[in-house]
Design an enzyme around this catalytic site. Structure first.
Site, PDB file in Angstrom:
ATOM      1  N   LYS A 246      -0.209  -4.616   7.155  1.00  0.00           N
ATOM      2  CA  LYS A 246      -1.053  -3.665   6.435  1.00  0.00           C
ATOM      3  C   LYS A 246      -1.814  -2.836   7.461  1.00  0.00           C
ATOM      4  CE  LYS A 246      -4.153  -3.050   2.577  1.00  0.00           C
ATOM      5  NZ  LYS A 246      -4.637  -1.788   3.152  1.00  0.00           N
ATOM      6  N   ARG A 251      -1.760   6.861   3.610  1.00  0.00           N
ATOM      7  CA  ARG A 251      -0.451   6.737   2.986  1.00  0.00           C
ATOM      8  C   ARG A 251       0.158   8.113   2.770  1.00  0.00           C
ATOM      9  NH1 ARG A 251       0.343   2.701  -2.060  1.00  0.00           N
ATOM     10  NH2 ARG A 251       2.549   3.066  -2.542  1.00  0.00           N
ATOM     11  N   ARG A 266      -1.762  10.230  -0.896  1.00  0.00           N
ATOM     12  CA  ARG A 266      -1.819   9.331  -2.044  1.00  0.00           C
ATOM     13  C   ARG A 266      -2.517  10.000  -3.226  1.00  0.00           C
ATOM     14  NH1 ARG A 266      -4.394   3.959  -0.810  1.00  0.00           N
ATOM     15  NH2 ARG A 266      -4.496   3.783  -3.059  1.00  0.00           N
ATOM     16  N   GLU A 296       2.949   4.472   5.929  1.00  0.00           N
ATOM     17  CA  GLU A 296       1.553   4.540   6.332  1.00  0.00           C
ATOM     18  C   GLU A 296       1.483   5.205   7.701  1.00  0.00           C
ATOM     19  OE1 GLU A 296      -2.499   3.121   5.182  1.00  0.00           O
ATOM     20  OE2 GLU A 296      -0.583   3.190   4.130  1.00  0.00           O
ATOM     21  N   ARG A 413      -0.949  -0.779 -10.602  1.00  0.00           N
ATOM     22  CA  ARG A 413      -1.496  -1.797  -9.718  1.00  0.00           C
ATOM     23  C   ARG A 413      -1.095  -3.148 -10.304  1.00  0.00           C
ATOM     24  NH1 ARG A 413      -5.709  -1.514  -6.107  1.00  0.00           N
ATOM     25  NH2 ARG A 413      -6.476   0.423  -7.004  1.00  0.00           N
ATOM     26  N   LYS A 419      -1.937  -7.780  -1.514  1.00  0.00           N
ATOM     27  CA  LYS A 419      -2.492  -7.629  -0.171  1.00  0.00           C
ATOM     28  C   LYS A 419      -3.305  -8.866   0.190  1.00  0.00           C
ATOM     29  CE  LYS A 419      -5.989  -4.557  -2.179  1.00  0.00           C
ATOM     30  NZ  LYS A 419      -6.492  -3.189  -2.212  1.00  0.00           N
TER      31      LYS A 419
END
Length: 631
Positions: A246, A251, A266, A296, A413, A419
């Site tokens: 991560k 993004r 994003r 990313e 989501r 994460k």
């Protein structure tokens, strides 16, 4: 449709906060519209003229609008300014000066086209031209029409109608049932043009919505990740996972159609011109002339290879000094997903297939600006924990664990991606993204700054609202507080914003526009905040919150941490605290002491036995020596 009819519906929307009523009003408005008016009405309800990726903005500020109103209603700038000071809203000022009726009735189409003309004016003398066009439009408008035309031009429509309200209303009006919302919502997530999707729903129906696939040059709304407390919890939920680093960057979604390349943030903004090294790299490195990939982007030091902080990475997101910034702060994009390639839609395909195809198509040399993110496939919690620790040692935020058989959940989501950033212990160790909805002026030194603390909220997607979770008064320098106040003042409103649910009344309310990253010690129950509040049960609040970064321009308000996430974090925090208490409990200590006692007795017995054996052996040795001596 007459503009007056739409403005009257806007008046009714402004007068209610009941979600069902708002959905019914919007549904009725859409049913009454002609086919070519559907998309414009949706855009206007969203407070924009076109989808965000097209970057169409009217581009007029308060000062220019004061002059526009003075021109339109044959008065002076100072007179308009005095009225504005009295009522605090240029829309109300316009309504007080415009006639209640006119002979030249405006249609929705005419008003919309006029606003588009204003937005498209550019070059030398553009501000004067914009002023002239807007003044002419207002001269043709009635009081209620002028009120909303001015608010739209200013970017402060403030009806409290979010995208979710429009989606439900369109499902009711076009498909006949609010339960068809997921069909329309999925189409919107894949195409990110709500006006176009609503029009398609009315003209071609459900079948057309079901058949929507990504369009190159139109961004797909990004998938988002949930949280779980540990590697054990992730493996228990998923079994085998695909874990990736991560990165603390921004993004990007890159689209390619031959030599033409687009880059979208994003927030669905077209940022193509800001990152020439990435768009050039995609042309060279990607083995497909038509494709959509996600990744990313992180600034790195070309001499050490070390990744630089997010604040440095965000300095690349600007419209000027692009070449100079590219040399000084080179970017590397770590690609992690493939959404489209050739003529194949990869969104419904499993994660493992998308990841494999991405690596097959992406050709990477050591100094190339685009690379496929590294990946670990494992069903071992120990291995995942070790990988997570390695990422932290490398200065990264943690890992994202992905379900290998999951499709790409555009705009959602969910638990297909999870994460894992820091350990969730008895205190909160992860940051949250909160939306600012107001501020208090403060006392003492802060009173001189004009801002003492901010009121912050989480997003509740189920009801399309923002619920407060913290008052934050630390984390920024004096200069940063002043800059933040200026930003918030640009979105100030005299009453509580329509989508904000708050028990606290700040000195200044602001529209929920700006997102900040916040760190806190822990989450507690609170009777003063509405996050998680239900009936007589108290809500939840952050304890000792502080802003650790400025405004996150890469995140929209609806990208903020959700109410559900806060409740999940609270449960994780409580479970961790309970585990610690069990470890420290008398029973645990007694058990540990008992085990220690047993171990001690065994050790003593073992030592005694060993000593006995040594003694016997010694006696035998002595006897043997004596016998040998006698001989």
């Amino acid at each position: 449709m007459q503009l007056h009819a739409m403005a009257e519906v806007f008046e009714q929307l402004e007068a209610t906060s009941a979600r069902r009523t708002m959905e019914a009003l919007v549904a009725g408005l859409l049913r009454s519209a002609d086919e070519d008016e559907l998309a414009p009405i949706v855009y206007l309800l969203q407070g924009q003229l076109r989808p965000p990726y097209e970057g169409v903005e009217i581009g007029v500020g308060e000062k220019l609008l004061v002059r526009v109103l003075a021109d339109a209603y044959t008065t002076s700038d100072s007179a308009i300014s005095r009225r504005l000071k009295q009522v605090g809203d240029l829309g109300l000022v316009a309504a007080s000066l415009a006639p209640t009726s006119t002979r030249r009735r405006l249609t929705v189409h005419q008003a919309y086209e006029a606003l588009l003309d204003v937005a498209q004016v550019s070059g030398v003398g553009s501000m004067e031209r914009k002023r002239s066009l807007l003044a002419e439009l207002l001269r043709r408008a009635t009081a209620v029409e002028a009120k909303y035309l001015v608010r739209i031009a200013q970017g402060k429509l403030r009806l409290g109608v979010g995208d979710q309200t429009i989606v439900v209303a369109a499902a009711l009006a076009a498909l006949g049932d609010a339960h068809d919302k997921p069909v329309l919502e999925h189409a919107y997530n894949v195409r990110s043009d709500l006006g176009g999707v609503v029009r398609l729903a009315f003209t071609d129906g459900r079948k057309a919505l079901d058949g929507i696939v990504p369009a190159i040059g139109t961004p797909v709304r990004p998938a988002l990740a949930q949280r779980l407390p540990s590697a054990d919890a992730i493996i228990e939920r998923f079994g085998t996972v695909q874990a990736e680093p991560k990165y603390d960057g921004f993004r990007l979604q890159l689209h390619r159609n031959g030599d033409q390349v687009w880059a979208f943030s994003r927030r669905l903004e077209n940022v193509t011109g800001m990152f020439p090294e990435l768009t050039d790299g995609l042309r060279r490195q990607l083995g497909a002339t038509r494709a959509i990939i996600e990744g990313e982007a992180v600034v790195y030091d070309p001499h050490t290879g070390r990744f630089l902080p997010f604040q440095v990475t965000m300095t690349r997101k600007r419209k000027t000094e692009i070449d100079e910034r590219a040399k000084r702060y080179p970017l590397r994009l770590f690609a992690f997903d493939l959404l489209y390639a050739g003529r194949c839609n990869y969104i419904p395909r499993p994660q493992c297939e998308r990841s494999a195809k991405l690596r097959e198509l992406l050709h990477v040399a050591p100094d190339d600006p685009i690379a496929a993110t590294e990946m670990l496939v494992t069903d071992s919690a120990e291995e995942l924990t070790s990988y997570f620790d390695t990422m932290l040692q490398r200065g990264l935020e943690g890992v994202v664990a992905k379900r290998r058989d999951a499709p790409y959940q555009a705009g959602a989501r969910g638990y297909d991606w999870v994460k894992l950033k820091r350990a969730y212990q008895s205190k909160l160790r992860d940051t949250v993204d909160l939306v600012l909805v107001g501020y208090l002026r403060g006392r003492g030194k802060r009173a001189a700054l004009g801002i003492g603390s901010v009121l912050a909220a989480v997003y509740d997607p189920a009801h399309d609202r923002f619920r407060t979770v913290a008052k934050i008064g630390s984390g920024l320098s004096d200069a940063d507080w002043r800059a933040l106040r200026a930003k918030l003042d640009s979105q100030a409103t005299s009453t509580v914003p329509r989508r904000v649910d708050s028990l606290i009344t700040p000195d200044v309310w602001t529209e929920p526009m700006y997102v900040v990253e916040v760190l806190a010690d822990e989450i507690t129950r609170s009777p003063f905040h509405t996050c998680g509040k239900s009936d007589d049960e108290p809500g939840y609040a952050l304890r000792f919150p502080r802003i650790i970064d400025g405004i996150r321009t890469d995140k929209a308000p609806t990208d903020a941490t959700t109410e559900r996430e806060i409740l999940d974090l609270f449960r994780m925090q409580r479970s961790a605290a309970s585990a610690k208490r069990r470890q420290r409990s008398p029973a645990s200590k007694k058990s540990a002491a008992s085990k220690k006692s047993v171990a001690s007795k065994k050790s003593a017995a073992s030592q005694k036995s060993t000593a006995g054996e040594k003694s016997t052996a010694s006696m035998k040795s002595t006897t043997a020596r004596r016998k040998h001596a006698r001989r």
